[in-house]
Design a protein around this motif. Structure first.
Motif, PDB file in Angstrom:
ATOM      1  N   ALA A  99       0.802  -1.187   0.142  1.00  0.00           N
ATOM      2  CA  ALA A  99       0.086  -0.076   0.114  1.00  0.00           C
ATOM      3  C   ALA A  99       0.827   1.191   0.021  1.00  0.00           C
ATOM      4  CB  ALA A  99      -0.998  -0.106   1.288  1.00  0.00           C
ATOM      5  N   THR A 100       0.449   2.161  -0.858  1.00  0.00           N
ATOM      6  CA  THR A 100       1.218   3.564  -0.655  1.00  0.00           C
ATOM      7  C   THR A 100       0.291   4.143   0.493  1.00  0.00           C
ATOM      8  OG1 THR A 100      -0.553   4.380  -2.144  1.00  0.00           O
ATOM      9  CG2 THR A 100       1.926   3.721  -3.085  1.00  0.00           C
ATOM     10  N   ARG A 101       1.168   5.106   1.039  1.00  0.00           N
ATOM     11  CA  ARG A 101       0.389   5.661   2.198  1.00  0.00           C
ATOM     12  C   ARG A 101      -0.859   6.236   2.136  1.00  0.00           C
ATOM     13  NH1 ARG A 101       4.192  10.248   5.007  1.00  0.00           N
ATOM     14  NH2 ARG A 101       5.511   8.450   5.422  1.00  0.00           N
ATOM     15  N   TRP A 102      -1.573   6.115   3.175  1.00  0.00           N
ATOM     16  CA  TRP A 102      -3.121   6.537   3.212  1.00  0.00           C
ATOM     17  C   TRP A 102      -3.836   5.964   1.947  1.00  0.00           C
ATOM     18  CZ3 TRP A 102      -0.640  10.988   5.754  1.00  0.00           C
ATOM     19  CH2 TRP A 102      -0.396  10.944   7.110  1.00  0.00           C
ATOM     20  N   GLU A 103      -3.562   4.810   1.367  1.00  0.00           N
ATOM     21  CA  GLU A 103      -4.477   4.419   0.184  1.00  0.00           C
ATOM     22  C   GLU A 103      -4.837   2.968   0.417  1.00  0.00           C
ATOM     23  OE1 GLU A 103      -5.332   5.979  -2.310  1.00  0.00           O
ATOM     24  OE2 GLU A 103      -4.211   7.909  -2.143  1.00  0.00           O
ATOM     25  N   ALA A 104      -5.672   2.381  -0.320  1.00  0.00           N
ATOM     26  CA  ALA A 104      -6.101   1.167   0.132  1.00  0.00           C
ATOM     27  C   ALA A 104      -5.220   0.153  -0.315  1.00  0.00           C
ATOM     28  CB  ALA A 104      -7.577   0.837  -0.823  1.00  0.00           C
ATOM     29  N   SER A 105      -4.830  -1.028   0.141  1.00  0.00           N
ATOM     30  CA  SER A 105      -3.655  -1.935  -0.146  1.00  0.00           C
ATOM     31  C   SER A 105      -4.137  -2.783  -1.094  1.00  0.00           C
ATOM     32  CB  SER A 105      -3.582  -2.806   1.065  1.00  0.00           C
ATOM     33  OG  SER A 105      -4.599  -3.201   1.733  1.00  0.00           O
ATOM     34  N   THR A 106      -3.314  -3.513  -1.829  1.00  0.00           N
ATOM     35  CA  THR A 106      -3.299  -4.249  -3.059  1.00  0.00           C
ATOM     36  C   THR A 106      -2.789  -5.359  -2.789  1.00  0.00           C
ATOM     37  OG1 THR A 106      -1.449  -3.380  -4.264  1.00  0.00           O
ATOM     38  CG2 THR A 106      -3.624  -2.438  -4.543  1.00  0.00           C
ATOM     39  N   ILE A 107      -3.390  -6.562  -3.068  1.00  0.00           N
ATOM     40  CA  ILE A 107      -2.728  -8.100  -2.809  1.00  0.00           C
ATOM     41  C   ILE A 107      -1.544  -8.448  -3.490  1.00  0.00           C
ATOM     42  CG2 ILE A 107      -3.478 -10.450  -2.889  1.00  0.00           C
ATOM     43  CD1 ILE A 107      -6.518  -9.665  -2.617  1.00  0.00           C
ATOM     44  N   SER A 108      -0.790  -8.942  -2.897  1.00  0.00           N
ATOM     45  CA  SER A 108       0.446  -9.220  -3.805  1.00  0.00           C
ATOM     46  C   SER A 108       0.173 -10.336  -4.770  1.00  0.00           C
ATOM     47  CB  SER A 108       1.554  -9.636  -2.741  1.00  0.00           C
ATOM     48  OG  SER A 108       1.966  -8.975  -1.608  1.00  0.00           O
ATOM     49  N   THR A 109       0.822 -10.266  -5.851  1.00  0.00           N
ATOM     50  CA  THR A 109       0.835 -10.997  -7.038  1.00  0.00           C
ATOM     51  C   THR A 109       2.082 -11.828  -7.475  1.00  0.00           C
ATOM     52  OG1 THR A 109       1.438  -9.385  -8.463  1.00  0.00           O
ATOM     53  CG2 THR A 109      -0.878  -9.486  -8.287  1.00  0.00           C
ATOM     54  N   LYS A 110       3.004 -11.624  -6.624  1.00  0.00           N
ATOM     55  CA  LYS A 110       4.253 -12.478  -6.545  1.00  0.00           C
ATOM     56  C   LYS A 110       4.713 -12.923  -5.001  1.00  0.00           C
ATOM     57  CE  LYS A 110       6.224 -10.396 -10.656  1.00  0.00           C
ATOM     58  NZ  LYS A 110       7.150  -9.659 -11.390  1.00  0.00           N
ATOM     59  N   TRP A 111       5.085 -14.133  -4.727  1.00  0.00           N
ATOM     60  CA  TRP A 111       5.510 -14.247  -3.526  1.00  0.00           C
ATOM     61  C   TRP A 111       6.801 -13.645  -3.159  1.00  0.00           C
ATOM     62  CZ3 TRP A 111       3.349 -17.439   0.022  1.00  0.00           C
ATOM     63  CH2 TRP A 111       3.721 -18.109   1.228  1.00  0.00           C
ATOM     64  N   THR A 112       6.668 -12.669  -2.154  1.00  0.00           N
ATOM     65  CA  THR A 112       7.739 -11.610  -1.700  1.00  0.00           C
ATOM     66  C   THR A 112       8.103 -11.930  -0.306  1.00  0.00           C
ATOM     67  OG1 THR A 112       6.957 -10.331  -3.438  1.00  0.00           O
ATOM     68  CG2 THR A 112       8.684  -9.283  -1.933  1.00  0.00           C
ATOM     69  N   LEU A 113       9.492 -11.762   0.086  1.00  0.00           N
ATOM     70  CA  LEU A 113       9.712 -11.827   1.586  1.00  0.00           C
ATOM     71  C   LEU A 113       9.179 -10.501   2.217  1.00  0.00           C
ATOM     72  CD1 LEU A 113      13.258 -13.017   1.490  1.00  0.00           C
ATOM     73  CD2 LEU A 113      11.260 -14.369   2.365  1.00  0.00           C
ATOM     74  N   PRO A 114       8.818 -10.347   3.386  1.00  0.00           N
ATOM     75  CA  PRO A 114       8.368  -9.110   4.181  1.00  0.00           C
ATOM     76  C   PRO A 114       9.543  -8.216   4.427  1.00  0.00           C
ATOM     77  CG  PRO A 114       7.835 -11.160   5.428  1.00  0.00           C
ATOM     78  CD  PRO A 114       8.827 -11.575   4.313  1.00  0.00           C
ATOM     79  N   THR A 115       9.173  -6.692   4.263  1.00  0.00           N
ATOM     80  CA  THR A 115      10.342  -5.795   4.680  1.00  0.00           C
ATOM     81  C   THR A 115      11.038  -6.277   6.249  1.00  0.00           C
ATOM     82  OG1 THR A 115       9.034  -4.254   3.814  1.00  0.00           O
ATOM     83  CG2 THR A 115      10.650  -3.545   5.082  1.00  0.00           C
ATOM     84  N   GLY A 116      12.413  -6.265   6.019  1.00  0.00           N
ATOM     85  CA  GLY A 116      13.281  -6.590   7.018  1.00  0.00           C
ATOM     86  C   GLY A 116      13.825  -8.162   6.767  1.00  0.00           C
ATOM     87  N   ALA A 117      13.250  -9.096   6.020  1.00  0.00           N
ATOM     88  CA  ALA A 117      13.701 -10.422   5.926  1.00  0.00           C
ATOM     89  C   ALA A 117      14.249 -10.567   4.578  1.00  0.00           C
ATOM     90  CB  ALA A 117      12.477 -11.311   5.958  1.00  0.00           C
ATOM     91  N   THR A 118      15.516 -11.126   4.711  1.00  0.00           N
ATOM     92  CA  THR A 118      16.453 -11.139   3.432  1.00  0.00           C
ATOM     93  C   THR A 118      16.492 -12.653   3.101  1.00  0.00           C
ATOM     94  OG1 THR A 118      18.336 -11.154   4.960  1.00  0.00           O
ATOM     95  CG2 THR A 118      17.846  -9.081   3.951  1.00  0.00           C
ATOM     96  N   ASN A 119      15.798 -13.656   3.751  1.00  0.00           N
ATOM     97  CA  ASN A 119      15.903 -15.074   3.549  1.00  0.00           C
ATOM     98  C   ASN A 119      14.690 -15.419   4.291  1.00  0.00           C
ATOM     99  OD1 ASN A 119      16.941 -15.844   6.240  1.00  0.00           O
ATOM    100  ND2 ASN A 119      18.822 -15.140   5.599  1.00  0.00           N
ATOM    101  N   ALA A 120      14.245 -16.792   4.033  1.00  0.00           N
ATOM    102  CA  ALA A 120      13.313 -17.307   4.716  1.00  0.00           C
ATOM    103  C   ALA A 120      13.131 -17.465   6.354  1.00  0.00           C
ATOM    104  CB  ALA A 120      13.014 -18.672   4.070  1.00  0.00           C
ATOM    105  N   SER A 121      14.344 -17.455   6.843  1.00  0.00           N
ATOM    106  CA  SER A 121      14.484 -17.317   8.365  1.00  0.00           C
ATOM    107  C   SER A 121      14.228 -15.931   8.826  1.00  0.00           C
ATOM    108  CB  SER A 121      15.891 -18.102   8.723  1.00  0.00           C
ATOM    109  OG  SER A 121      16.677 -17.170   8.194  1.00  0.00           O
ATOM    110  N   GLY A 122      14.042 -15.023   8.187  1.00  0.00           N
ATOM    111  CA  GLY A 122      13.899 -13.676   8.460  1.00  0.00           C
ATOM    112  C   GLY A 122      12.520 -13.377   9.087  1.00  0.00           C
ATOM    113  N   LEU A 123      12.150 -12.344   9.717  1.00  0.00           N
ATOM    114  CA  LEU A 123      11.088 -12.095  10.322  1.00  0.00           C
ATOM    115  C   LEU A 123      10.602 -10.787   9.621  1.00  0.00           C
ATOM    116  CD1 LEU A 123      10.872 -13.482  13.901  1.00  0.00           C
ATOM    117  CD2 LEU A 123      10.077 -14.457  11.799  1.00  0.00           C
ATOM    118  N   PRO A 124       9.207 -10.314   9.538  1.00  0.00           N
ATOM    119  CA  PRO A 124       9.058  -9.053   9.067  1.00  0.00           C
ATOM    120  C   PRO A 124       9.143  -7.998  10.227  1.00  0.00           C
ATOM    121  CG  PRO A 124       6.879 -10.370   9.493  1.00  0.00           C
ATOM    122  CD  PRO A 124       8.201 -11.230   9.758  1.00  0.00           C
ATOM    123  N   LEU A 125       9.403  -6.749   9.538  1.00  0.00           N
ATOM    124  CA  LEU A 125       9.300  -5.619  10.755  1.00  0.00           C
ATOM    125  C   LEU A 125       7.910  -5.057  10.844  1.00  0.00           C
ATOM    126  CD1 LEU A 125      12.135  -3.198   8.960  1.00  0.00           C
ATOM    127  CD2 LEU A 125      12.183  -4.572  10.740  1.00  0.00           C
TER     128      LEU A 125
END
Length: 569
Positions: A99-125
């Motif tokens: 989502a951009t700031r103060w706009e409705a969110s849109t569903i991910s169309t690609k499998w993407t790691l969360p912000t803060g995670a650089t691999n599958a063992s990482g956790l989202p911020l």
């Protein structure tokens, strides 16, 4: 002399120290720990930093899938990389929407790691929130963690439990204490997804006047799960929502949203402060106007809004929360920023103030024995006399409601420590009795409801410094979380037994819509006159049910109005 201006905090389940610091979900924070902290973490020009760049995120996800512990699942939107904790479940962190700031969110169309995670063992911020180190959160935060039993195979048709965290809609995250879903997933043979959503002003105070962005985030989370869970062994049509405190309040908002109804089959609401109700549209307009003034940005000035730092937005939010009850008393002081009955997304108050809609989903509603314990016993650290009870009741309820409460006989003020009946009053008023009223209404209009009260709990980290919550027999707000998730450190025999019971009951509820399990005491469904509140843990009563006390149908919600009735919201 007690500062009775603080009494609304007392019965709202929050600390009298600060409206916004109340529901910090176990975080230990001091002003010194965040003073001078940077708004954004320093740039890291290594692989970790590069993988945060939008153009490289997809490449990093592919690399992570091939270089992690080797757990990969092919989904319709790409390869999901997971890690195993050795318990028999795997963990898959993912960004479910953007989502951009103060706009409705849109569903991910690609499998993407969360912000803060650089691999599958990482956790989202986490999502931005007050009183935490800014390096622990990011505005790009619409993420979840999937916990999947390794025994599940693709298209097995297993149910999914989507957990929505609490925190008064201003704090919390998918990585909060006790929210590791591995043991719950294994015990229930289900996929457990723990999500996060935009908090505070970023989720509820769009300057344009758009409402309920955070509610729409949760709707997108359900849509995302429906798309991907079959690849992990789940069924798109077997999603159950579960959450605690304001997380349960979010679920109540979704139950009042017709457009979301097809996305989930059932709901579990733990410790929902139903007394507050939703905000009404006019109150939201007043809050929004104040917030816009605080930021210095008009409703249409996108450039100004986008130039605001997260620090400036959070500071404006803190001021708004502090001022909210003077702007409109219906906001209260515990959750002044919350879902809005806007008439388009959320179309009904789902309470006693208006016609109740026809319903058909099964719901499971629970409270803990001492919901108001943390607030009462952190505000009053020593025993208090009976005169304080009447003052507190009048400060929270007004003279008329307080008079009825005082004359009712439900709250025994002759005991040596009046904190005891005051805690019972707070629990009844904000949590337990409005929950029972909802159960009766739900059943009367076509649904099935099961009601329970925890008499055994596990002290949540946020309650560790409250002596009352450490006493034998006390079960304070949040003390049910680690029981349900099976994450109690060094559980006692009673805690372990209740965890086993609740996970078995949740497994049954996820698959059948009933928490009844062979070998366990029958849990009777609520009726329009008797909610049959099941006692969870503790020494059971002969019937296995909790006495109604002041939650009888003729008292709270009838002789004594809830706040949502007083304010017509």
């Amino acid at each position: 002399m007690v500062a009775f201006a603080l009494i609304p905090f007392l019965l709202a389940g929050v600390s009298p120290l600060s409206a916004v610091a109340a529901p910090l979900q176990g975080l230990t924070i001091t002003a010194a720990s965040v003073k001078g902290a940077p708004i954004f973490p320093p740039i890291n020009y290594g692989l970790s930093g590069l993988c945060k760049l939008p153009l490289l995120q997809e490449i990093c996800a592919i690399v992570a899938a091939k270089t992690s512990s080797g757990i990969q699942v092919t989904t319709p939107i790409g390869v999901a990389a997971g890690v195993s904790d050795g318990s028999g479940a795997s963990r898959f962190p993912v960004k479910y929407a953007s989502a951009t700031r103060w706009e409705a969110s849109t569903i991910s169309t690609k499998w993407t790691l969360p912000t803060g995670a650089t691999n599958a063992s990482g956790l989202p911020l986490a999502c931005p929130q007050p009183l935490v180190d800014p390096s622990t959160y990011a505005e790009d935060c619409l993420s979840m963690i999937l916990y999947v039993p390794t025994s599940l195979k693709a298209n097995s048709g297993a149910p999914t439990l989507l957990w929505i965290h609490g925190g008064s809609f201003i704090t919390g995250s998918a990585t909060g204490p006790g929210l590791d879903g591995s043991k719950l997933a294994i015990a229930t043979n289900s996929i457990v997804a723990v999500m996060q959503y935009r908090l505070g002003a970023l989720g509820f105070m769009a300057p344009s006047g758009t409402t309920n962005l955070a509610v729409k985030d949760t709707i997108n989370a359900m849509s995302f799960l429906a798309k991907v869970v079959p690849s992990f062994g789940g069924s798109a049509s077997k999603i159950t929502l579960a959450g605690q405190s304001s997380g349960a309040g979010m679920i109540r908002a979704l139950l009042a949203t017709p457009s979301a109804s097809s996305l989930f089959q059932s709901a579990i609401l733990q410790s929902d402060p139903i007394d507050y109700g939703f905000l009404n549209a006019s109150t939201q307009v007043a809050l929004q106007s104040s917030f816009n003034t605080l930021t210095g940005c008009t409703a249409s000035n996108k450039a100004c809004q986008n130039a605001l730092s997260l620090e400036a937005i959070i500071n404006a939010q803190v001021t708004l929360c502090s001022d909210a009850s003077s702007i409109d008393p219906s906001t209260g002081t515990a959750e002044p920023v919350r879902p809005v009955r806007d008439g388009s997304l959320i179309t009904t108050p789902l309470d006693l103030t208006a016609a109740f809609p026809s319903v058909n989903k099964p719901i499971l509603l629970s409270n803990v024995r001492n919901e108001a314990g943390p607030t009462i016993f952190s505000m009053f650290t020593a025993a208090i006399d009976s005169s304080i009870f009447e003052d507190a009741a009048q400060g929270s309820l007004g003279d008329a409601r307080a008079s009825t409460v005082m004359a009712s006989g439900f709250y025994n003020t002759s005991v040596s420590d009046t904190r005891i009946p005051l805690e019972t009053l707070g629990t009844d008023y904000v949590w337990r009795c409005p929950t029972w009223s909802l159960a009766r209404s739900w059943v009367a209009h076509g649904g099935k409801a099961f009601v329970g009260v925890y008499y055994t709990g596990a002290t949540y980290p946020a309650n560790n410094d409250i002596a009352f919550c450490l006493e034998a027999g006390s079960v304070c707000h949040q003390d049910d979380i680690e029981i349900v998730f099976g994450t109690v450190p060094n559980p006692t025999t009673a805690q372990a037994a209740l965890t086993t019971e609740m996970q078995a009951r949740y497994k049954a509820f996820l698959t059948t819509g009933s928490p009844n399990v062979a070998g366990l005491l029958p849990w009777t469904a609520a009726t329009t006159t008797d909610v049959h509140a099941h006692q969870l843990g503790g020494t059971p009563t002969p019937s296995g049910e909790v006495p109604a006390g002041a939650c009888e149908q003729s008292f709270w919600g009838d002789s004594v109005d809830y706040d949502y009735q007083v304010y017509g919201i």
